[in-house]
Design an enzyme around this catalytic site. Structure first.
Site, PDB file in Angstrom:
ATOM      1  N   SER A  75       0.694  -1.210   0.029  1.00  0.00           N
ATOM      2  CA  SER A  75       0.003  -0.013  -0.109  1.00  0.00           C
ATOM      3  C   SER A  75       0.678   1.177   0.093  1.00  0.00           C
ATOM      4  O   SER A  75       1.550   1.448  -0.919  1.00  0.00           O
ATOM      5  CB  SER A  75      -0.752  -0.048   1.256  1.00  0.00           C
ATOM      6  OG  SER A  75      -1.931   0.730   1.198  1.00  0.00           O
TER       7      SER A  75
ATOM      8  N   ASP B  76      -9.840  -4.653  -4.519  1.00  0.00           N
ATOM      9  CA  ASP B  76      -9.161  -3.884  -3.340  1.00  0.00           C
ATOM     10  C   ASP B  76     -10.002  -2.569  -3.321  1.00  0.00           C
ATOM     11  O   ASP B  76     -10.145  -1.725  -4.215  1.00  0.00           O
ATOM     12  CB  ASP B  76      -7.723  -3.564  -3.689  1.00  0.00           C
ATOM     13  CG  ASP B  76      -6.953  -2.877  -2.664  1.00  0.00           C
ATOM     14  OD1 ASP B  76      -7.816  -2.168  -1.916  1.00  0.00           O
ATOM     15  OD2 ASP B  76      -5.643  -3.259  -2.334  1.00  0.00           O
TER      16      ASP B  76
ATOM     17  N   HIS C 232      -7.912  -5.530  -0.049  1.00  0.00           N
ATOM     18  CA  HIS C 232      -6.558  -5.050   0.380  1.00  0.00           C
ATOM     19  C   HIS C 232      -5.699  -5.624   1.414  1.00  0.00           C
ATOM     20  O   HIS C 232      -5.622  -5.539   2.756  1.00  0.00           O
ATOM     21  CB  HIS C 232      -6.843  -3.535   1.039  1.00  0.00           C
ATOM     22  CG  HIS C 232      -5.783  -2.788   0.862  1.00  0.00           C
ATOM     23  ND1 HIS C 232      -5.228  -1.913  -0.132  1.00  0.00           N
ATOM     24  CD2 HIS C 232      -5.272  -1.978   2.128  1.00  0.00           C
ATOM     25  CE1 HIS C 232      -4.385  -1.031   0.326  1.00  0.00           C
ATOM     26  NE2 HIS C 232      -4.376  -1.175   1.777  1.00  0.00           N
TER      27      HIS C 232
END
Length: 216
Positions: free
Chosen positions: A112, A170, A197
């Site tokens: 991320s 996601d 995610h």
């Protein structure tokens, strides 16, 4: 053969996501570390910036959630074209320090916001920045920073080998953002998974990680 058996595992410096920490990252990556066992070892570091305390955070505060940079005062939105992003230089310095103190490392693994940071490190490395002696990166749920001040990282194609992991569902970093980041690299390997995610470590992804890592 016998020579391969003696090869040491690759060492990856791991960069956690926004609102995580090294400890939280370790807790959530057991399956990944097991999948990579014997092939690659992960060392996670803390981002330098603690976040303002939220209601869900541990009141003892010994492991605050952290971030690598902010798009606004104490906040971060990946889609925001932040006019005055803050904190990135400290994070680049923290990565450089970890590479120097705990190295040598072979590559980076970022998740991320940590993947976005790892991509920036790749850009600097590809330009010959001596602070970042890494050969490749694995970028999970990555994105290119929208901040105009960060645009220079993506102006020329980044010539460092990368594996990009994209979650089709996601909801935090939408798949198109991760694909857009992959396009910033010269020869990206893109692996899509049906999940959201997180860092996937099922059989299909394990195979892709190992095939990529075998190049090094």
């Amino acid at each position: 053969g016998a020579a391969m058996a003696e090869a040491r595992p690759l060492r990856l410096l791991a960069l956690h996501g926004y609102r995580q920490s090294a400890r939280r990252f370790r807790q959530r990556t057991g399956a990944l570390r097991k999948a990579l066992r014997g092939h690659a070892e992960l060392l996670a570091i803390d981002a330098p910036h603690p976040l303002p305390a939220g209601a869900e955070d541990d009141p003892d505060g010994d492991d605050p959630p952290r971030g690598w940079w902010f798009s606004g005062p104490g906040t971060f939105e990946a889609g925001e074209a932040a006019a005055a992003p803050a904190g990135l230089e400290e994070s680049l310095s923290a990565v450089a320090a970890a590479l120097a103190e705990h190295g040598p490392f072979d590559g980076l693994l970022g998740f991320s916001q940590g993947a976005a940071l790892a991509a920036m490190v790749c850009a600097l490395r590809a330009r010959g920045d001596p602070r970042f002696p890494v050969a490749f990166a694995v970028l999970v749920a990555g994105f290119a920073s929208r901040a105009p001040a960060h645009g220079h990282f993506y102006r020329e194609p980044i010539a460092l080998p990368t594996l990009h992991i994209v979650g089709d569902t996601d909801a935090v970093i939408a798949a198109p953002l991760s694909r857009e980041l992959a396009q910033c690299f010269v020869e990206p390997v893109v692996l899509t998974h049906p999940g959201g995610h997180f860092i996937p470590a099922a059989a299909a992804q394990k195979k892709a990680y190992l095939e990529f890592l075998e190049r090094f």
